[in-house]
Write a protein that holds these residues in place. Structure first.
Motif, PDB file in Angstrom:
ATOM      1  N   THR A 138       0.827  -1.204   0.000  1.00 47.12           N
ATOM      2  CA  THR A 138       0.000   0.000   0.000  1.00 47.12           C
ATOM      3  C   THR A 138       0.861   1.255   0.000  1.00 47.12           C
ATOM      4  O   THR A 138       0.580   2.225  -0.713  1.00 47.12           O
ATOM      5  CB  THR A 138      -0.932   0.013   1.228  1.00 47.12           C
ATOM      6  N   ALA A 139       1.929   1.241   0.800  1.00 43.92           N
ATOM      7  CA  ALA A 139       2.813   2.401   0.870  1.00 43.92           C
ATOM      8  C   ALA A 139       3.509   2.649  -0.467  1.00 43.92           C
ATOM      9  O   ALA A 139       3.672   3.795  -0.888  1.00 43.92           O
ATOM     10  CB  ALA A 139       3.839   2.203   1.978  1.00 43.92           C
ATOM     11  N   ILE A 140       3.920   1.586  -1.138  1.00 47.09           N
ATOM     12  CA  ILE A 140       4.591   1.736  -2.435  1.00 47.09           C
ATOM     13  C   ILE A 140       3.613   2.187  -3.504  1.00 47.09           C
ATOM     14  O   ILE A 140       3.929   3.028  -4.348  1.00 47.09           O
ATOM     15  CB  ILE A 140       5.253   0.401  -2.845  1.00 47.09           C
ATOM     16  N   ALA A 141       2.391   1.658  -3.469  1.00 48.97           N
ATOM     17  CA  ALA A 141       1.402   1.956  -4.509  1.00 48.97           C
ATOM     18  C   ALA A 141       0.788   3.342  -4.351  1.00 48.97           C
ATOM     19  O   ALA A 141       0.345   3.949  -5.328  1.00 48.97           O
ATOM     20  CB  ALA A 141       0.297   0.898  -4.504  1.00 48.97           C
ATOM     21  N   THR A 142       0.748   3.875  -3.124  1.00 50.58           N
ATOM     22  CA  THR A 142       0.137   5.175  -2.875  1.00 50.58           C
ATOM     23  C   THR A 142       1.204   6.254  -2.955  1.00 50.58           C
ATOM     24  O   THR A 142       1.926   6.501  -1.990  1.00 50.58           O
ATOM     25  CB  THR A 142      -0.547   5.203  -1.491  1.00 50.58           C
ATOM     26  N   LYS A 143       1.296   6.925  -4.107  1.00 54.35           N
ATOM     27  CA  LYS A 143       2.380   7.856  -4.347  1.00 54.35           C
ATOM     28  C   LYS A 143       2.248   9.140  -3.539  1.00 54.35           C
ATOM     29  O   LYS A 143       3.255   9.791  -3.238  1.00 54.35           O
ATOM     30  CB  LYS A 143       2.457   8.185  -5.838  1.00 54.35           C
ATOM     31  N   ASP A 144       1.012   9.546  -3.219  1.00 54.12           N
ATOM     32  CA  ASP A 144       0.835  10.807  -2.491  1.00 54.12           C
ATOM     33  C   ASP A 144       0.724  10.582  -0.988  1.00 54.12           C
ATOM     34  O   ASP A 144       0.186  11.411  -0.262  1.00 54.12           O
ATOM     35  CB  ASP A 144      -0.413  11.543  -2.993  1.00 54.12           C
ATOM     36  N   LEU A 145       1.244   9.472  -0.511  1.00 49.06           N
ATOM     37  CA  LEU A 145       1.180   9.149   0.913  1.00 49.06           C
ATOM     38  C   LEU A 145       2.106  10.060   1.700  1.00 49.06           C
ATOM     39  O   LEU A 145       3.298  10.131   1.426  1.00 49.06           O
ATOM     40  CB  LEU A 145       1.583   7.687   1.123  1.00 49.06           C
ATOM     41  N   PRO A 146       1.581  10.794   2.703  1.00 46.03           N
ATOM     42  CA  PRO A 146       2.463  11.645   3.516  1.00 46.03           C
ATOM     43  C   PRO A 146       3.368  10.800   4.401  1.00 46.03           C
ATOM     44  O   PRO A 146       2.954   9.762   4.908  1.00 46.03           O
ATOM     45  CB  PRO A 146       1.473  12.472   4.355  1.00 46.03           C
ATOM     46  N   HIS A 147       4.592  11.253   4.555  1.00 44.74           N
ATOM     47  CA  HIS A 147       5.573  10.535   5.362  1.00 44.74           C
ATOM     48  C   HIS A 147       5.648   9.067   4.910  1.00 44.74           C
ATOM     49  O   HIS A 147       5.603   8.149   5.723  1.00 44.74           O
ATOM     50  CB  HIS A 147       5.238  10.625   6.849  1.00 44.74           C
ATOM     51  N   ARG A 148       5.782   8.896   3.627  1.00 43.98           N
ATOM     52  CA  ARG A 148       5.784   7.557   3.029  1.00 43.98           C
ATOM     53  C   ARG A 148       6.895   6.686   3.584  1.00 43.98           C
ATOM     54  O   ARG A 148       6.713   5.491   3.813  1.00 43.98           O
ATOM     55  CB  ARG A 148       5.948   7.721   1.514  1.00 43.98           C
ATOM     56  N   GLY A 149       8.049   7.294   3.812  1.00 43.65           N
ATOM     57  CA  GLY A 149       9.181   6.534   4.326  1.00 43.65           C
ATOM     58  C   GLY A 149       8.919   5.948   5.700  1.00 43.65           C
ATOM     59  O   GLY A 149       9.343   4.824   5.997  1.00 43.65           O
ATOM     60  N   VAL A 150       8.196   6.703   6.551  1.00 38.36           N
ATOM     61  CA  VAL A 150       7.878   6.203   7.888  1.00 38.36           C
ATOM     62  C   VAL A 150       6.978   4.987   7.792  1.00 38.36           C
ATOM     63  O   VAL A 150       7.185   3.971   8.470  1.00 38.36           O
ATOM     64  CB  VAL A 150       7.199   7.307   8.726  1.00 38.36           C
ATOM     65  N   VAL A 151       5.966   5.071   6.930  1.00 44.99           N
ATOM     66  CA  VAL A 151       5.033   3.952   6.770  1.00 44.99           C
ATOM     67  C   VAL A 151       5.749   2.721   6.224  1.00 44.99           C
ATOM     68  O   VAL A 151       5.521   1.593   6.677  1.00 44.99           O
ATOM     69  CB  VAL A 151       3.871   4.348   5.841  1.00 44.99           C
ATOM     70  N   MET A 152       6.636   2.924   5.249  1.00 47.06           N
ATOM     71  CA  MET A 152       7.377   1.803   4.690  1.00 47.06           C
ATOM     72  C   MET A 152       8.290   1.177   5.746  1.00 47.06           C
ATOM     73  O   MET A 152       8.438  -0.046   5.795  1.00 47.06           O
ATOM     74  CB  MET A 152       8.191   2.276   3.480  1.00 47.06           C
ATOM     75  N   ALA A 153       8.877   2.011   6.601  1.00 45.74           N
ATOM     76  CA  ALA A 153       9.732   1.491   7.665  1.00 45.74           C
ATOM     77  C   ALA A 153       8.917   0.644   8.642  1.00 45.74           C
ATOM     78  O   ALA A 153       9.371  -0.416   9.091  1.00 45.74           O
ATOM     79  CB  ALA A 153      10.408   2.645   8.402  1.00 45.74           C
ATOM     80  N   VAL A 154       7.701   1.089   8.973  1.00 40.03           N
ATOM     81  CA  VAL A 154       6.832   0.321   9.855  1.00 40.03           C
ATOM     82  C   VAL A 154       6.465  -1.014   9.221  1.00 40.03           C
ATOM     83  O   VAL A 154       6.438  -2.059   9.883  1.00 40.03           O
ATOM     84  CB  VAL A 154       5.557   1.119  10.196  1.00 40.03           C
ATOM     85  N   ALA A 155       6.176  -0.988   7.917  1.00 37.63           N
ATOM     86  CA  ALA A 155       5.835  -2.219   7.211  1.00 37.63           C
ATOM     87  C   ALA A 155       6.995  -3.208   7.224  1.00 37.63           C
ATOM     88  O   ALA A 155       6.804  -4.405   7.474  1.00 37.63           O
ATOM     89  CB  ALA A 155       5.433  -1.897   5.763  1.00 37.63           C
ATOM     90  N   VAL A 156       8.201  -2.707   6.964  1.00 40.10           N
ATOM     91  CA  VAL A 156       9.384  -3.571   6.986  1.00 40.10           C
ATOM     92  C   VAL A 156       9.608  -4.136   8.385  1.00 40.10           C
ATOM     93  O   VAL A 156       9.975  -5.306   8.550  1.00 40.10           O
ATOM     94  CB  VAL A 156      10.631  -2.786   6.510  1.00 40.10           C
ATOM     95  N   LEU A 157       9.359  -3.313   9.406  1.00 37.81           N
ATOM     96  CA  LEU A 157       9.492  -3.775  10.781  1.00 37.81           C
ATOM     97  C   LEU A 157       8.502  -4.908  11.076  1.00 37.81           C
ATOM     98  O   LEU A 157       8.842  -5.895  11.730  1.00 37.81           O
ATOM     99  CB  LEU A 157       9.262  -2.619  11.748  1.00 37.81           C
ATOM    100  N   GLY A 158       7.282  -4.764  10.572  1.00 34.64           N
ATOM    101  CA  GLY A 158       6.286  -5.816  10.752  1.00 34.64           C
ATOM    102  C   GLY A 158       6.676  -7.107  10.057  1.00 34.64           C
ATOM    103  O   GLY A 158       6.485  -8.206  10.588  1.00 34.64           O
ATOM    104  N   ILE A 159       7.213  -6.981   8.843  1.00 35.27           N
ATOM    105  CA  ILE A 159       7.671  -8.168   8.105  1.00 35.27           C
ATOM    106  C   ILE A 159       8.799  -8.849   8.867  1.00 35.27           C
ATOM    107  O   ILE A 159       8.820 -10.079   9.008  1.00 35.27           O
ATOM    108  CB  ILE A 159       8.127  -7.767   6.691  1.00 35.27           C
ATOM    109  N   ALA A 160       9.742  -8.036   9.355  1.00 34.41           N
ATOM    110  CA  ALA A 160      10.859  -8.598  10.124  1.00 34.41           C
ATOM    111  C   ALA A 160      10.359  -9.298  11.381  1.00 34.41           C
ATOM    112  O   ALA A 160      10.841 -10.387  11.730  1.00 34.41           O
ATOM    113  CB  ALA A 160      11.849  -7.490  10.478  1.00 34.41           C
TER     114      ALA A 160
END
Length: 217
Positions: A138-160
């Motif tokens: 969702t974070a990658i697909a949503t280009k206008d996501l505010p603070h996109r990097g933070v959301v992607m970091a949270v997602a990676v943390l969840g995967i880990a």
């Protein structure tokens, strides 16, 4: 883990239909699901069981299963409401599936026959892994996501977190309690950062109150 699409500049709370009659329940849930405080509530629901697990490491496997089960059920409820904050009907399916996944995981944790270390690790690890993958997409697909990097970091943390819980063998309830407690605290802190980032985005867009015109996944 939560993602929110950027608010529309200048958008504020929608009118309540001119004050005539009761508001549509779906609209009420949408207002709540778009609120940054709702995201913060999700973070707190993650932090509390994590802190309890870390300060109370000698709990029995039964108590741990109940604690984790209640956490998953609570997250399922939070995510179900957040689904209504999505703007497009077609965008709600991934969030709804995740809500169902959390609820099913919570029910399984609360079932006595499944309260073994291996089963509990499999349920929690699987839920975190799938949730992290969907959030990252969702974070990658949503280009206008505010603070996109933070959301992607949270997602990676969840995967880990999911991978570690699934792959790391634990031979005692105490070890599993510490492992799950650590990851719950980390995820809770990360989700708190997302909530604060969403609040910042709303303020920059000039949106008053605790809600904005966006989506939450």
């Amino acid at each position: 883990m939560t993602t929110s699409r950027g608010p529309v500049p200048g958008a504020g709370p929608d009118p309540m239909g001119g004050g005539a009659g009761l508001a549509d329940p779906a609209e009420q849930l949408a207002r709540l699901g778009r609120s940054w405080t709702w995201i913060l509530g999700m973070a707190i629901a993650t932090l509390v069981p994590g802190i309890l697990a870390l300060v109370w490491p000698d709990v029995t496997l039964h108590v741990l299963a109940v604690l984790v089960g209640l956490y998953l059920l609570a997250m399922g409820g939070f995510r179900f409401v957040a689904v209504f904050g999505r703007e497009e009907q077609g965008e709600r399916l991934p969030g709804l599936l995740l809500a169902v996944l959390f609820v099913v995981g919570g029910v399984l944790c609360l079932r006595n026959p499944l309260q073994t270390i291996a089963a509990l690790s499999l349920i929690v690890g699987g839920v975190w892994l799938v949730s992290g993958i969907v959030t990252l997409y969702t974070a990658i697909a949503t280009k206008d996501l505010p603070h996109r990097g933070v959301v992607m970091a949270v997602a990676v943390l969840g995967i880990a977190a999911g991978i570690v819980v699934l792959a790391l063998p634990t031979e005692s309830a105490r070890a599993l309690t510490r492992l799950l407690g650590l990851w719950l605290v980390l995820l809770g802190l990360a989700e708190t950062a997302v909530a604060l980032a969403w609040r910042s985005a709303l303020r920059r867009a000039g949106v008053t109150g605790h809600e904005g015109s966006g989506t939450v996944a």
